[in-house]
Design a protein around this motif. Structure first.
Motif, PDB file in Angstrom:
ATOM      1  N   SER A   3       0.855  -1.185   0.000  1.00 14.44           N
ATOM      2  CA  SER A   3       0.000   0.000   0.000  1.00 14.44           C
ATOM      3  C   SER A   3       0.889   1.232   0.000  1.00 14.44           C
ATOM      4  O   SER A   3       1.749   1.396   0.846  1.00 14.44           O
ATOM      5  CB  SER A   3      -0.887  -0.013   1.246  1.00 14.44           C
ATOM      6  OG  SER A   3      -1.579   1.190   1.374  1.00 14.44           O
ATOM      7  N   MET A   4       0.727   2.112  -0.991  1.00 19.70           N
ATOM      8  CA  MET A   4       1.584   3.288  -1.081  1.00 19.70           C
ATOM      9  C   MET A   4       0.793   4.472  -1.623  1.00 19.70           C
ATOM     10  O   MET A   4       0.089   4.341  -2.617  1.00 19.70           O
ATOM     11  CB  MET A   4       2.771   3.007  -2.009  1.00 19.70           C
ATOM     12  CG  MET A   4       3.782   4.137  -2.071  1.00 19.70           C
ATOM     13  SD  MET A   4       5.133   3.798  -3.223  1.00 19.70           S
ATOM     14  CE  MET A   4       5.907   2.408  -2.424  1.00 19.70           C
ATOM     15  N   LYS A   5       0.907   5.606  -0.934  1.00 16.92           N
ATOM     16  CA  LYS A   5       0.257   6.809  -1.420  1.00 16.92           C
ATOM     17  C   LYS A   5       0.934   7.306  -2.694  1.00 16.92           C
ATOM     18  O   LYS A   5       2.138   7.166  -2.870  1.00 16.92           O
ATOM     19  CB  LYS A   5       0.317   7.904  -0.348  1.00 16.92           C
ATOM     20  CG  LYS A   5      -0.520   7.596   0.889  1.00 16.92           C
ATOM     21  CD  LYS A   5      -0.461   8.766   1.859  1.00 16.92           C
ATOM     22  CE  LYS A   5      -1.296   8.493   3.103  1.00 16.92           C
ATOM     23  NZ  LYS A   5      -1.252   9.628   4.032  1.00 16.92           N
ATOM     24  N   ALA A   6       0.182   7.879  -3.563  1.00 21.39           N
ATOM     25  CA  ALA A   6       0.709   8.328  -4.847  1.00 21.39           C
ATOM     26  C   ALA A   6       1.831   9.340  -4.678  1.00 21.39           C
ATOM     27  O   ALA A   6       2.781   9.378  -5.444  1.00 21.39           O
ATOM     28  CB  ALA A   6      -0.413   8.917  -5.700  1.00 21.39           C
ATOM     29  N   GLU A   7       1.751  10.180  -3.605  1.00 18.87           N
ATOM     30  CA  GLU A   7       2.761  11.218  -3.450  1.00 18.87           C
ATOM     31  C   GLU A   7       3.968  10.751  -2.638  1.00 18.87           C
ATOM     32  O   GLU A   7       4.913  11.496  -2.442  1.00 18.87           O
ATOM     33  CB  GLU A   7       2.136  12.441  -2.763  1.00 18.87           C
ATOM     34  CG  GLU A   7       1.725  12.240  -1.294  1.00 18.87           C
ATOM     35  CD  GLU A   7       0.304  11.691  -1.159  1.00 18.87           C
ATOM     36  OE1 GLU A   7      -0.249  11.755  -0.042  1.00 18.87           O
ATOM     37  OE2 GLU A   7      -0.238  11.219  -2.176  1.00 18.87           O
ATOM     38  N   SER A   8       3.946   9.499  -2.152  1.00 19.17           N
ATOM     39  CA  SER A   8       5.037   8.995  -1.341  1.00 19.17           C
ATOM     40  C   SER A   8       6.315   8.884  -2.149  1.00 19.17           C
ATOM     41  O   SER A   8       6.300   8.517  -3.315  1.00 19.17           O
ATOM     42  CB  SER A   8       4.678   7.625  -0.770  1.00 19.17           C
ATOM     43  OG  SER A   8       5.763   7.100  -0.055  1.00 19.17           O
ATOM     44  N   VAL A  11      10.279   4.009  -2.042  1.00 19.76           N
ATOM     45  CA  VAL A  11      10.013   2.904  -2.957  1.00 19.76           C
ATOM     46  C   VAL A  11      10.570   1.633  -2.331  1.00 19.76           C
ATOM     47  O   VAL A  11      11.719   1.605  -1.873  1.00 19.76           O
ATOM     48  CB  VAL A  11      10.669   3.135  -4.335  1.00 19.76           C
ATOM     49  CG1 VAL A  11      10.477   1.921  -5.232  1.00 19.76           C
ATOM     50  CG2 VAL A  11      10.086   4.375  -5.003  1.00 19.76           C
ATOM     51  N   LEU A  12       9.748   0.595  -2.295  1.00 17.81           N
ATOM     52  CA  LEU A  12      10.162  -0.689  -1.752  1.00 17.81           C
ATOM     53  C   LEU A  12      10.339  -1.706  -2.880  1.00 17.81           C
ATOM     54  O   LEU A  12       9.641  -1.641  -3.893  1.00 17.81           O
ATOM     55  CB  LEU A  12       9.112  -1.223  -0.766  1.00 17.81           C
ATOM     56  CG  LEU A  12       8.806  -0.375   0.460  1.00 17.81           C
ATOM     57  CD1 LEU A  12       7.704  -1.035   1.282  1.00 17.81           C
ATOM     58  CD2 LEU A  12      10.058  -0.192   1.312  1.00 17.81           C
ATOM     59  N   GLY A  32      15.001  -0.207   0.731  1.00 20.68           N
ATOM     60  CA  GLY A  32      14.322   0.437  -0.378  1.00 20.68           C
ATOM     61  C   GLY A  32      15.098   1.636  -0.883  1.00 20.68           C
ATOM     62  O   GLY A  32      16.317   1.754  -0.687  1.00 20.68           O
ATOM     63  N   TRP A  33      14.363   2.558  -1.492  1.00 23.10           N
ATOM     64  CA  TRP A  33      14.965   3.737  -2.106  1.00 23.10           C
ATOM     65  C   TRP A  33      14.129   4.972  -1.778  1.00 23.10           C
ATOM     66  O   TRP A  33      12.918   4.887  -1.560  1.00 23.10           O
ATOM     67  CB  TRP A  33      15.040   3.575  -3.629  1.00 23.10           C
ATOM     68  CG  TRP A  33      15.790   2.344  -4.050  1.00 23.10           C
ATOM     69  CD1 TRP A  33      17.121   2.252  -4.326  1.00 23.10           C
ATOM     70  CD2 TRP A  33      15.254   1.026  -4.229  1.00 23.10           C
ATOM     71  NE1 TRP A  33      17.460   0.964  -4.684  1.00 23.10           N
ATOM     72  CE2 TRP A  33      16.321   0.185  -4.632  1.00 23.10           C
ATOM     73  CE3 TRP A  33      13.979   0.463  -4.094  1.00 23.10           C
ATOM     74  CZ2 TRP A  33      16.160  -1.170  -4.894  1.00 23.10           C
ATOM     75  CZ3 TRP A  33      13.804  -0.894  -4.345  1.00 23.10           C
ATOM     76  CH2 TRP A  33      14.893  -1.699  -4.741  1.00 23.10           C
ATOM     77  N   ASP A  34      14.786   6.097  -1.721  1.00 24.64           N
ATOM     78  CA  ASP A  34      14.112   7.366  -1.472  1.00 24.64           C
ATOM     79  C   ASP A  34      15.048   8.465  -1.967  1.00 24.64           C
ATOM     80  O   ASP A  34      16.138   8.183  -2.466  1.00 24.64           O
ATOM     81  CB  ASP A  34      13.794   7.521   0.024  1.00 24.64           C
ATOM     82  CG  ASP A  34      12.553   8.374   0.283  1.00 24.64           C
ATOM     83  OD1 ASP A  34      12.382   9.374  -0.444  1.00 24.64           O
ATOM     84  OD2 ASP A  34      11.781   8.044   1.196  1.00 24.64           O
ATOM     85  N   SER A  35      14.654   9.684  -1.797  1.00 24.47           N
ATOM     86  CA  SER A  35      15.528  10.794  -2.186  1.00 24.47           C
ATOM     87  C   SER A  35      16.790  10.781  -1.325  1.00 24.47           C
ATOM     88  O   SER A  35      16.723  10.485  -0.123  1.00 24.47           O
ATOM     89  CB  SER A  35      14.801  12.127  -2.004  1.00 24.47           C
ATOM     90  OG  SER A  35      13.633  12.176  -2.802  1.00 24.47           O
ATOM     91  N   PRO A  36      17.945  11.096  -1.879  1.00 27.45           N
ATOM     92  CA  PRO A  36      19.185  11.125  -1.093  1.00 27.45           C
ATOM     93  C   PRO A  36      19.063  12.043   0.117  1.00 27.45           C
ATOM     94  O   PRO A  36      18.476  13.125   0.040  1.00 27.45           O
ATOM     95  CB  PRO A  36      20.215  11.667  -2.094  1.00 27.45           C
ATOM     96  CG  PRO A  36      19.673  11.279  -3.437  1.00 27.45           C
ATOM     97  CD  PRO A  36      18.180  11.403  -3.311  1.00 27.45           C
ATOM     98  N   GLY A  37      19.589  11.561   1.257  1.00 28.38           N
ATOM     99  CA  GLY A  37      19.582  12.360   2.471  1.00 28.38           C
ATOM    100  C   GLY A  37      18.270  12.364   3.227  1.00 28.38           C
ATOM    101  O   GLY A  37      18.117  13.092   4.211  1.00 28.38           O
ATOM    102  N   THR A  38      17.317  11.528   2.832  1.00 28.87           N
ATOM    103  CA  THR A  38      16.008  11.480   3.493  1.00 28.87           C
ATOM    104  C   THR A  38      16.078  10.594   4.743  1.00 28.87           C
ATOM    105  O   THR A  38      16.716   9.553   4.749  1.00 28.87           O
ATOM    106  CB  THR A  38      14.941  10.909   2.535  1.00 28.87           C
ATOM    107  OG1 THR A  38      14.858  11.760   1.396  1.00 28.87           O
ATOM    108  CG2 THR A  38      13.581  10.820   3.218  1.00 28.87           C
TER     109      THR A  38
END
Length: 463
Positions: A3-8, A11-12, A32-38
């Protein structure tokens, strides 16, 4: 799926999704992955602990979370980077990888022209096997290691069980019933693959005899499933962060004909590679002896020599065990590369896990093996190891052959007496010098031990 919100932003990988099974009482990796430094926070419903990690410059993040004791309780895992992503219906149990080629890939519903015994009954019985779940990693080639694969977890039911690996399913069903806990299967396999198909670039380069350039690979191996490197990159690499209990493996047919100790050495190298990459120590590796098959000549020995290599591999791979399948074919399956008796294969793998991994020492899990030979006149006396206190029969023993100095093997008569072992004679061989048991491409014997497990094929010669 997850389950993931569209604006999230988080990423898993697909393997971390609704319905997954986590390895119990471990430090299970979530990544997972996200913006660097998050800053990414992870919290599980079974604990008040919250884990926090900062993504690297490449956007990657990973945390190891403490998992609870196995149970049928359904949990959630929340990943929060400012927006919440929730993984639902998570179980804690035992997680095993199902690796290898087509006899591991073969589903409960079978392949075309390759049925699995008792399919209808297994569909019906699946209604009572709610604690077994599986995720199938798509068989995919790649020249570089892949970090994700399109996949989803499935709960065992009459509607889904047909797609589960038959060997894996019967393994998981047995372990789950014996321990009373959930079992998760990660199916990462591909029909027809060689051991080299799963080795990584560095290991293959060190071996020096496999092509590693795309066009050279294609040129040498017209059949894609024989190609080195690419199946490990595309099909196995995406699961290496997942925390597992061990690996079950069924492969070898495509390496029949390899010279010397080539196969056993490369299988040992592959296990070492996988254990290194899972970073979980010497996790159990339980594997399956290739079944009798004609290989273009029933009386040939190419398949027998590969089985001998598998026995050697078991001896040189720590924390491993080899399951014998000599009796798990029907006489009419000479040309059937996918024998239908998969239940026995999965159960025998489970017996090893139950005894060696989970401490159920009352389970007999090891097949008999050759111990020694004595020759007196025209009679050979063979002693066996791992009979566990009993042999299946005293008379009408089948599968033995003897040869004299001419190195020509003839069918032998065999019987058993408890003080002497197996007593072998052959009217055509007055001065025997060597004995073989089921050492042919397709030959079925009938010697078993107290646990009903068959004698591993063997030879006393090195001809």
């Amino acid at each position: 799926m997850m389950s993931m919100k569209a604006e999230s932003k988080v990423v898993l990988p697909h393997i971390l999704s609704n319905g997954m099974v986590l390895q119990q009482q471990s430090k299970a990796r979530i990544w997972g992955w996200d913006s660097p430094g998050t800053i990414v926070k992870v919290k599980a419903s079974w604990s008040d602990d919250e884990y926090e990690v900062k993504t690297g410059s490449d956007g990657k993040w990973l945390v190891a979370i403490s998992t609870p004791k196995a149970s049928y309780n359904k949990h959630t895992i929340t990943i929060n980077d400012g927006d919440e992503t929730v993984i639902k219906d998570v179980l804690s149990g035992e997680v095993w990888v199902c690796a290898g080629q087509s006899n591991m890939e073969m589903p409960v519903k079978g392949f075309g022209n390759c049925p699995v015994d008792n399919y209808n009954q297994e569909v019906i019985n699946a209604a009572d096997v709610k604690a077994v779940r599986s995720v199938k990693i798509p068989s995919r080639m790649a020249m570089t290691p892949q970090e994700d694969a399109q996949c989803e977890w499935k709960e065992c039911s009459p509607a889904t069980v047909g797609d589960f690996s038959a060997t894996g399913y019967f393994f998981a069903k047995t372990v789950s019933k014996a321990l009373g806990i959930p079992v998760g299967l990660i199916e990462a396999n591909k029909g027809g693959t060689r051991a080299e198909s799963w080795l990584d670039y560095d290991n293959l380069k060190a071996l020096g005899d496999e092509p590693l350039d795309t066009m050279k690979i294609i040129s040498k191996f017209k059949r894609d499933y024989h190609r080195p490197l690419v199946w490990g990159n595309g099909t196995f690499h995406p699961i290496l962060n997942y925390t597992v209990a061990g690996i079950i493996y069924y492969q070898g047919c495509s390496n029949v004909g390899d010279p010397g100790n080539k196969y056993s050495e490369r299988l040992a190298l592959l296990v070492k590679q996988w254990r290194r990459d899972f970073k979980l120590g010497d996790i159990p590796f339980y594997f399956v002896e290739i079944a009798p098959y004609y290989y273009d000549n029933v009386k040939g020995t190419g398949g027998a020599l590969l089985r001998e290599q598998q026995m050697r591999a078991q001896q040189i791979i720590p924390n491993s065990a080899l399951v014998c399948t000599n009796d798990l074919v029907y006489p009419y399956e000479t040309t059937q590369i996918h024998p239908s008796q998969k239940q026995g294969v999965g159960e025998r793998l489970a017996y090893n896990a139950l005894n060696k991994t989970y401490g159920m020492k009352q389970i007999i899990c090891d097949s008999p093996i050759y111990k020694s030979m004595t020759i007196k006149g025209d009679t050979v006396y063979v002693k066996l190891d791992r009979l566990e206190g009993a042999i299946s029969r005293y008379e009408d023993i089948e599968g033995f052959e003897v040869a004299g100095a001419d190195k020509v093997f003839h069918k032998a008569n065999a019987r058993y007496y408890w003080t002497k072992g197996i007593i072998i004679t052959c009217p055509k061989v007055k001065s025997p010098v060597a004995v073989r048991y089921c050492f042919r491409n397709f030959m079925i014997g009938n010697v078993k031990n107290m646990g009903g497990l068959p004698l591993h094929p063997f030879r006393t010669d090195k001809w």
